[in-house]
Design a protein around this motif. Structure first.
Motif, mmCIF file in Angstrom:
data_model
loop_
_atom_site.group_PDB
_atom_site.id
_atom_site.type_symbol
_atom_site.label_atom_id
_atom_site.label_comp_id
_atom_site.label_asym_id
_atom_site.label_seq_id
_atom_site.Cartn_x
_atom_site.Cartn_y
_atom_site.Cartn_z
ATOM 1 N N ILE A 807 -67.383 46.350 -58.228
ATOM 2 C CA ILE A 807 -68.294 46.826 -57.184
ATOM 3 C C ILE A 807 -69.564 45.981 -57.248
ATOM 4 O O ILE A 807 -70.128 45.783 -58.330
ATOM 5 N N PHE A 808 -70.006 45.490 -56.097
ATOM 6 C CA PHE A 808 -71.244 44.713 -56.017
ATOM 7 C C PHE A 808 -72.339 45.596 -55.432
ATOM 8 O O PHE A 808 -72.228 46.067 -54.291
ATOM 9 N N ASP A 809 -73.409 45.810 -56.206
ATOM 10 C CA ASP A 809 -74.571 46.570 -55.736
ATOM 11 C C ASP A 809 -75.611 45.560 -55.249
ATOM 12 O O ASP A 809 -76.243 44.875 -56.055
ATOM 13 N N TRP A 810 -75.782 45.489 -53.938
ATOM 14 C CA TRP A 810 -76.666 44.462 -53.348
ATOM 15 C C TRP A 810 -77.883 45.076 -52.660
ATOM 16 O O TRP A 810 -78.455 44.482 -51.750
ATOM 17 N N GLU A 811 -78.297 46.240 -53.096
ATOM 18 C CA GLU A 811 -79.463 46.873 -52.472
ATOM 19 C C GLU A 811 -80.709 46.000 -52.592
ATOM 20 O O GLU A 811 -81.540 45.955 -51.702
ATOM 21 N N GLU A 812 -80.844 45.276 -53.712
ATOM 22 C CA GLU A 812 -82.039 44.446 -53.938
ATOM 23 C C GLU A 812 -81.739 42.952 -53.792
ATOM 24 O O GLU A 812 -82.513 42.113 -54.227
ATOM 25 N N LYS A 813 -80.592 42.622 -53.191
ATOM 26 C CA LYS A 813 -80.154 41.218 -53.123
ATOM 27 C C LYS A 813 -81.187 40.319 -52.441
ATOM 28 O O LYS A 813 -81.566 39.270 -52.979
ATOM 29 N N ASP A 814 -81.652 40.698 -51.261
ATOM 30 C CA ASP A 814 -82.556 39.830 -50.504
ATOM 31 C C ASP A 814 -83.864 39.596 -51.252
ATOM 32 O O ASP A 814 -84.379 38.462 -51.287
ATOM 33 N N ALA A 815 -84.398 40.644 -51.865
ATOM 34 C CA ALA A 815 -85.644 40.501 -52.624
ATOM 35 C C ALA A 815 -85.447 39.578 -53.816
ATOM 36 O O ALA A 815 -86.302 38.734 -54.120
ATOM 37 N N CYS A 816 -84.296 39.691 -54.491
ATOM 38 C CA CYS A 816 -84.017 38.840 -55.654
ATOM 39 C C CYS A 816 -83.817 37.387 -55.230
ATOM 40 O O CYS A 816 -84.274 36.464 -55.917
ATOM 41 N N SER A 822 -86.701 28.054 -53.166
ATOM 42 C CA SER A 822 -86.180 27.505 -51.931
ATOM 43 C C SER A 822 -84.675 27.631 -51.879
ATOM 44 O O SER A 822 -83.973 27.352 -52.839
ATOM 45 N N ASN A 823 -84.196 28.094 -50.734
ATOM 46 C CA ASN A 823 -82.766 28.268 -50.490
ATOM 47 C C ASN A 823 -82.097 29.211 -51.481
ATOM 48 O O ASN A 823 -80.931 29.049 -51.806
ATOM 49 N N GLY A 824 -82.856 30.184 -51.963
ATOM 50 C CA GLY A 824 -82.253 31.175 -52.839
ATOM 51 C C GLY A 824 -81.344 32.092 -52.037
ATOM 52 O O GLY A 824 -81.810 32.876 -51.215
ATOM 53 N N ALA A 833 -66.399 38.531 -50.708
ATOM 54 C CA ALA A 833 -66.546 39.417 -51.869
ATOM 55 C C ALA A 833 -65.205 40.010 -52.267
ATOM 56 O O ALA A 833 -64.399 40.408 -51.417
ATOM 57 N N PHE A 834 -64.959 40.077 -53.570
ATOM 58 C CA PHE A 834 -63.701 40.619 -54.086
ATOM 59 C C PHE A 834 -63.916 42.011 -54.694
ATOM 60 O O PHE A 834 -63.354 42.376 -55.717
ATOM 61 N N GLY A 835 -64.770 42.781 -54.032
ATOM 62 C CA GLY A 835 -65.054 44.152 -54.431
ATOM 63 C C GLY A 835 -65.872 44.815 -53.350
ATOM 64 O O GLY A 835 -66.424 44.132 -52.464
ATOM 65 N N ASP A 836 -65.991 46.131 -53.385
ATOM 66 C CA ASP A 836 -66.832 46.826 -52.411
ATOM 67 C C ASP A 836 -68.279 46.370 -52.558
ATOM 68 O O ASP A 836 -68.784 46.192 -53.679
ATOM 69 N N VAL A 837 -68.962 46.197 -51.431
ATOM 70 C CA VAL A 837 -70.374 45.820 -51.424
ATOM 71 C C VAL A 837 -71.185 47.047 -51.014
ATOM 72 O O VAL A 837 -70.943 47.642 -49.953
ATOM 73 N N CYS A 838 -72.145 47.429 -51.859
ATOM 74 C CA CYS A 838 -72.930 48.651 -51.622
ATOM 75 C C CYS A 838 -74.409 48.307 -51.478
ATOM 76 O O CYS A 838 -74.940 47.503 -52.249
ATOM 77 N N TYR A 839 -75.048 48.971 -50.504
ATOM 78 C CA TYR A 839 -76.475 48.758 -50.274
ATOM 79 C C TYR A 839 -77.290 50.035 -50.504
ATOM 80 O O TYR A 839 -78.502 50.021 -50.320
ATOM 81 N N ASP A 840 -76.645 51.112 -50.871
ATOM 82 C CA ASP A 840 -77.373 52.359 -51.162
ATOM 83 C C ASP A 840 -76.580 53.184 -52.167
ATOM 84 O O ASP A 840 -75.397 52.930 -52.426
ATOM 85 N N SER A 841 -77.219 54.184 -52.719
ATOM 86 C CA SER A 841 -76.622 54.980 -53.802
ATOM 87 C C SER A 841 -75.436 55.806 -53.325
ATOM 88 O O SER A 841 -74.466 56.004 -54.072
ATOM 89 N N ASP A 842 -75.493 56.313 -52.086
ATOM 90 C CA ASP A 842 -74.382 57.119 -51.578
ATOM 91 C C ASP A 842 -73.110 56.296 -51.491
ATOM 92 O O ASP A 842 -72.024 56.748 -51.901
ATOM 93 N N LYS A 843 -73.216 55.088 -50.958
ATOM 94 C CA LYS A 843 -72.055 54.208 -50.855
ATOM 95 C C LYS A 843 -71.550 53.839 -52.246
ATOM 96 O O LYS A 843 -70.336 53.742 -52.498
ATOM 97 N N LEU A 844 -72.477 53.639 -53.194
ATOM 98 C CA LEU A 844 -72.092 53.288 -54.556
ATOM 99 C C LEU A 844 -71.277 54.414 -55.197
ATOM 100 O O LEU A 844 -70.234 54.173 -55.815
#
Length: 889
Positions: A807-816, A822-824, A833-844
């Motif tokens: 499972i990929f937790d990407w809630e803070e991806k953009d900030a990181c 540059s080009n981060g 992605a080879f797993g579920d992508v989650c952006y909030d705790s409910d989805k996680l």
């Protein structure tokens, strides 16, 4: 100049000399050179090149050459054969014939950057196609500091841009440099905070419609952010890229300083370089804001700028501190030829230290002596304070400030004035300073620190960075162990400032070890025929990654001259079969040093510096092992298809310089393209064979654990030292733990990234750390893991290979990603992605319940196979065959 830099400079000088010798040859009007994607193109880009308008009037007696790089020759030959193109000759890029053609071809047609040494001659025609000049969609034009300057230089030198000319000029920010309407601010090195501040203050006060900033060297994250905030009316041009400065230029600088018999040669060289760097630039004014690059400014002046710059007015900005530099007469001579000189005070360029920096005062060490016992680090030094027509008094303080972090350490000091004088209006005062600093305090200092002097001007106190004198040079990289703290103070003479670098005490820096290193070095010279293959893992303490698996396979296959470096006190050494143990060498032993110096190849999942000791100050190691003279194979400890390698925070993965072969193991063509697209690796440098450690990556029957592991955040490392719970890293772990259903929490394991494990605490009552398992190998934990939760750690690839759901937790991806500079950005998109992508705790929570109770999804398996091609567990065998064919083994 160190040995490594000298070798690289000599190599660059040879290349340039070969090219420069051809500049006197006659230009062949019917000779045409085509170059697609710097010699790597064999697809639609090359097809576009072959059908461009510029080739429509080619006569039958014309000689057409196409450049190729690395192993692209066969691919290009096949492509030409398919198109039924004949009467062309392939020539290797940067080879002797290629350099001759660049110097003498009548026409050069390219869709990318030409080499740094190229100088377009009168009578040559350069045409640029915009087929691949534009970056892919979504990619910042500030991101590729490796080639930005060369592309800009190629465009500025072009006679014609075939295609959407306006779009190319806009994409590469050079349009305002061609029409003569822009003011050009020559800023020098934008990695320096004071130069950025100066540029920003000047431009903010300039109401010109078009402004361009010329800078040197690579762009670091702070510089990229700075340029992006200057405004839409500001263009940027990278005048000199890192690595383009030749050895001959360096020598010429020193020759010119000497004003000796070689000055005429130096002047001729500067004239040629000035034209090479600035030809094509047409602006209304030039303002020189870089006040410490006098040799570079001298080069521009000597180049005959009145011709090169079409009699453009030139202004020079001089800080008040410049009157104290080493060669004031030469400086005055240089700036006397400018049309105007602007002097600015401290309020015009505030540095990172804050508003109370004083640029009109100089503080310099006269000597620096350090000693340490179990309680105190004692510093005794002489200090010279020079103030321009101002009487400054030194306060009774010894101050250590950080270049990056807003924190200072102040200590009471014994200060005595030992004499003063006034010379040309400058008050010069000598002091002796003595201070005792508790060793425990030093242990809390940050990685890099700068001594500051507190000066009293009436009722105002100002802080001034202390610079060095010539006598301090002997302290370069000198290491002092600090009592029993386990830390060492390393002095570095960096840009005339003394840096106080605090690091762990290194075994290899001890006197006895240095003697052992010299003995081993001499012995390896005597036994020059012995060339072992050396393998190791992180800090030479591990025996669980790819290097150990490869080592055992080599021994099994009959290789006798292989050595594995392992710390004799490491738990990893327990239980190793005796048939392998006889090839294992103890870390910090004579055999360890001897094998490193004698090695033909060094193979590791870590950087080559780990083969001795990370952070060592060993001059022998740095100049004869780490300098790139050995073959080095990076086995990777995880698949690299995550954070883009073009990001500034990932720049250490780029190919180093040196004569040794440098290779990287990759898991697919897709990952290999990641290296060739965003680093300076070529296809021939990449072994597409799969990660060796995957050969033994298994999942135990009955695996039932839920593992949470996030990758480290280097920008939070210092915050973590003083309080891990204050970091966003800990708070994200806390949020993930709270998202795990209560009935599954007995299966939960929280593991910080290895680089942060020292900051994790064994706190049984903490809601995060009570799930931390201390002292266990990651491989053992992965064998028991049924479900992995991560952000973008490469451990996801290892886990999924075994059969673990991810499972990929990407809630803070953009900030990181912004923190990566540059080009981060992530190469791994939602589509890949080879797993579920989650952006909030409910989805996680939802994904945890599903992932724990179900096998891997078919769509995830298909995505994974695009990035990791091999699943037959014979990656080691493929690697050995490739390395043998390559002469590594």
């Amino acid at each position: 100049m160190g040995i490594k830099r000298l070798k690289n400079a000599l190599r660059a000088a040879k290349t340039n000399k070969n090219y420069l010798n051809c500049l006197n040859d006659k230009i062949g009007a019917n000779t045409i050179v085509l170059e697609s994607n710097q010699g790597r193109g064999a697809g639609k880009e090359l097809s576009a090149l072959l059908t461009c308008k510029e080739l429509q009037d080619v006569s039958e007696d014309s000689k057409v050459y196409i450049s190729y790089a690395g192993k692209a020759k066969k691919e290009i030959e096949a492509f030409l054969e398919e198109l039924e193109v004949s009467n062309v000759t392939l020539v290797k890029r940067n080879g002797e014939k290629y350099r001759q053609l660049l110097a003498t071809a009548g026409r050069i047609i390219t869709d990318n950057a030409l080499p740094a040494y190229f100088i377009k001659r009168e009578g040559q025609r350069l045409v640029v196609l915009d087929t691949v000049m534009g970056y892919p969609e979504g990619r910042s034009h500030l991101s590729e500091s490796l080639s930005l300057g060369l592309i800009q230089k190629t465009i500025l030198s072009a006679d014609e841009i075939e295609g959407d000319r306006d779009a190319v000029l806009r994409e590469y920010m050079v349009g305002s440099l061609l029409d003569g309407s822009a003011k050009l601010y020559y800023a020098g090195d934008l990695t320096r905070a004071d130069i950025r501040a100066l540029v920003g203050n000047v431009i903010k006060g300039d109401d010109a419609e078009k402004i361009a900033v010329a800078f040197e060297n690579e762009m670091k994250p702070a510089a990229v952010q700075f340029l992006g905030e200057l405004g839409d009316n500001v263009d940027f041009v990278q005048i000199i890229q890192d690595g383009a400065i030749t050895f001959e230029e360096t020598v010429s600088q020193y020759m010119y300083k000497s004003r000796g018999m070689m000055a005429a040669k130096a002047k001729a060289y500067y004239q040629r370089e000035g034209k090479r760097l600035f030809s094509g630039i047409n602006v209304s004014e030039i303002h020189f804001l870089s006040t410490e690059l006098y040799e570079r400014i001298e080069m521009i002046l000597l180049s005959g700028y009145k011709t090169v710059f079409h009699k453009i007015p030139m202004l020079f900005y001089r800080r008040l501190i410049d009157v104290f530099l080493d060669h004031p007469k030469k400086i005055d001579e240089v700036i006397s030829r400018f049309d105007s000189v602007v002097e600015y005070d401290q309020d015009f360029a505030k540095e990172t230290w804050g508003s109370n920096i004083c640029c009109g005062v100089l503080a310099r060490f006269k000597g620096l002596n350090l000693s340490s016992d179990d309680e105190f680090l004692t510093i005794n030094t002489g200090l010279i304070i020079k103030a321009h027509k101002i009487d400054a008094k030194l306060e009774n303080k010894f101050v250590i400030g950080s270049m990056t972090y807003d924190k200072r350490f102040e200590y009471d000091a014994e200060v005595k004035e030992t004499g003063s004088s006034v010379q040309n209006g400058v008050v010069c005062t000598n002091y002796s300073v003595s201070v005792k600093i508790p060793c425990d305090d030093v242990n809390g200092w940050f990685i890099k620190n700068l001594p500051l002097a507190y000066l009293k001007f009436g009722d105002v106190t100002l802080s001034v960075p202390v610079i060095t004198s010539g006598s301090i040079g002997a302290l370069k990289k000198k290491v002092y162990n600090i009592g029993k703290t386990g830390c060492a103070l390393e002095l570095r003479d960096d840009r005339r400032h003394v840096r106080f670098g605090i690091k762990e005490q290194k075994v290899s820096d001890q006197t006895g070890q240095r003697i052992l290193q010299w003995l081993a070095f001499i012995c390896h010279i005597i036994t020059f025929w012995n060339k072992p293959v050396v393998l190791c893992e992180k800090y030479c303490k591990n025996y669980e990654e790819s290097a150990s698996i490869l080592f055992e396979r080599l021994v099994d296959d009959g290789y006798k001259n292989v050595r594995y470096i392992l710390n004799k006190d490491s738990f990893a050494g327990q239980g190793i079969d005796p048939k392998y143990r006889k090839y294992i060498v103890d870390q910090f032993s004579f055999k360890h040093y001897y094998n490193l110096f004698a090695a033909k190849s060094i193979i590791s999942s870590e950087a080559i510096g780990h083969s001795l000791e990370k952070g060592t100050s060993s001059w022998l190691f740095k100049n004869f092992v780490e300098d790139g003279s050995k073959n080095y194979i990076f086995l990777q400890h995880g698949v690299m298809y995550m954070v883009a390698l073009s990001s500034e925070q990932r720049s250490f993965f780029r190919k180093g310089k040196g004569k040794g072969k440098q290779r990287v193991v990759c898991s697919s063509k897709l990952e290999a393209n990641h290296f060739t697209d965003y680093t300076n690796y070529e296809q021939e440098d990449l072994y597409i064979c799969g990660l060796i450690k995957f050969d033994r990556s298994i999942l135990s029957e009955g695996a039932d654990k839920i593992l949470v592991m996030l990758t480290w955040r280097p920008w939070e490392f210092v915050t973590g030292i003083s309080g891990m719970k204050e970091t966003a890293y800990y708070k994200m772990l806390q949020r993930i733990v709270r998202s795990i259903p209560d009935d599954l929490k007995d299966k939960l394991i929280v593991m910080p990234h290895p680089l942060l494990s020292s900051q994790a605490k064994l706190e049984t009552d903490d809601e995060v750390w009570k799930y931390y398992v201390h002292g266990r190998k990651y491989d053992d934990i992965l064998k028991e893991t049924k479900l992995l939760i991560t952000d973008y750690s490469s451990i996801a690839y290892d886990a999924f290979f075994r059969g673990t759901s991810v499972i990929f937790d990407w809630e803070e991806k953009d900030a990181c990603m912004k923190e990566y500079g540059s080009n981060g950005r992530l190469m791994l998109t939602e589509d890949l992605a080879f797993g579920d992508v989650c952006y909030d705790s409910d989805k996680l929570t939802e994904s945890v319940i599903y992932g724990y109770n179900n096998p891997q999804k078919e769509e995830h398996i298909n995505n994974y196979r695009r990035i990791v091609e091999f699943s037959d567990r014979d990656n080691c065998g493929r690697f050995i065959e490739m390395a043998k064919a390559d002469g590594i083994l």
